[in-house]
Write an enzyme that holds these catalytic residues in place. Structure first.
Site: not given
Ligand SMILES: NC(=O)c1ccc[n+]([C@@H]2O[C@H](COP(=O)([O-])OP(=O)(O)OC[C@H]3O[C@@H](n4cnc5c(N)ncnc54)[C@H](O)[C@@H]3O)[C@@H](O)[C@H]2O)c1
Length: 252
Positions: A17-18, A37, A61-62, A88, A143, A156, A186
């Protein structure tokens, strides 16, 4: 105005993802990247090293202090220092959208755990290394939802509001150490996880049509310039700030 010095940068949740867009852009800009991750970290790092870029992956695991300490140790072992932490990792794309009174206490605690305890645990582990360097940058991924007051994901939204508050207070505590703490907020972004979730994808259409100045979908690559900027030498006098990257949906 982008990076001028090659830094050692850990991206939590950096395998997809991001987070992966961040990892790839940072590595392509000459930084050494640590992908931390829960899953897919090693494979994601291999995708970067296969392009001749510098990266390692560590399953982390964070919310687990021992695993995060190990991640910091591995970073220093591989690259000699720890300069930038990108908080992230978060729970978002796997969450069901529902009215607040249908959210269970267990769901509330789990979201708070990953989205707020995680950045705290990671900052606690990384800051001693940054203090050693006399340099450090923490970038928290928040966010725009707490600014908008988005409904149907109260746990959230509250967790990301906490991330913005965390950013401001920690910036005040770490200024004396030449460590900056900022957040990127974002807007709704078509990350891998969002694309796999129909309800989230539909929400994206609504956001774009109703509130976004720039009328197109937001993709992970839209966020990387803000991160490269915050990691750059030129951004060293900016701290405690939240930069909204959302096509002009909210104005902070
Ligand atoms: N996608 C959106 O619209 C959006 C908007 C605003 C903010 N965000 C924020 O951006 C960040 C990334 O979002 P995304 O859409 O890519 O999410 P995603 O769910 O696609 O990816 C999240 C990543 O975090 C990892 N992860 C989850 N729990 C974890 C843990 N305990 N320890 C380590 N890694 C862990 C997952 O394995 C995954 O690779 C997040 O913090 C999300 O809240 C996303």
């Amino acid at each position: 105005m982008t990076a001028t010095t090659s830094r050692v940068i850990a991206v939590t949740g950096g395998a997809s993802g991001i987070g992966f867009a961040f990892s790839e852009a940072l590595a392509k800009s000459g930084h050494r990247v640590v992908i931390a991750d829960l899953r897919g970290a090693a494979e994601a790092a291999e995708r970067l090293t296969a392009q001749g870029l510098q990266a390692i992956g560590t399953q982390t695991d964070v919310i687990k202090p021992d695993q995060v300490a190990q991640m910091v140790e591995q970073t220093v072992k591989a690259f000699g220092r720890f300069d930038v932490l990108v908080n992230n990792a978060g729970l978002f794309t796997t969450l069901a959208l529902k009215p607040f009174d249908q959210i269970t206490e267990a769901e509330w605690m789990r979201v708070m755990e990953v989205n707020t305890l995680g950045p705290f645990v990671c900052a606690k582990a990384a800051v001693p290394q940054m203090r050693k360097n006399g340099f450090g940058r923490i970038v928290n991924i928040a966010s725009t939802t707490p600014i908008k007051g988005t409904p149907n994901m109260l746990h959230y939204v509250a967790s990301k509001g906490a991330v913005i508050a965390f950013t401001r207070s920690l910036a005040r505590e770490l200024g004396k150490d030449e460590i900056t703490v900022n957040a990127i907020a974002p807007g709704f972004t078509l990350s891998d996880g969002v694309l796999e979730n129909d309800l989230h994808s539909k929400m994206g259409d609504v956001v774009r049509k109703t509130s976004r100045s720039l009328q197109r979908d937001q993709v992970p690559n839209d966020l990387v310039a803000a991160l490269l900027f915050l990691a750059s030498d030129g951004a060293g006098f900016i701290t405690g700030q939240t930069i909204a990257v959302d096509g002009g949906s909210v104005f902070i």
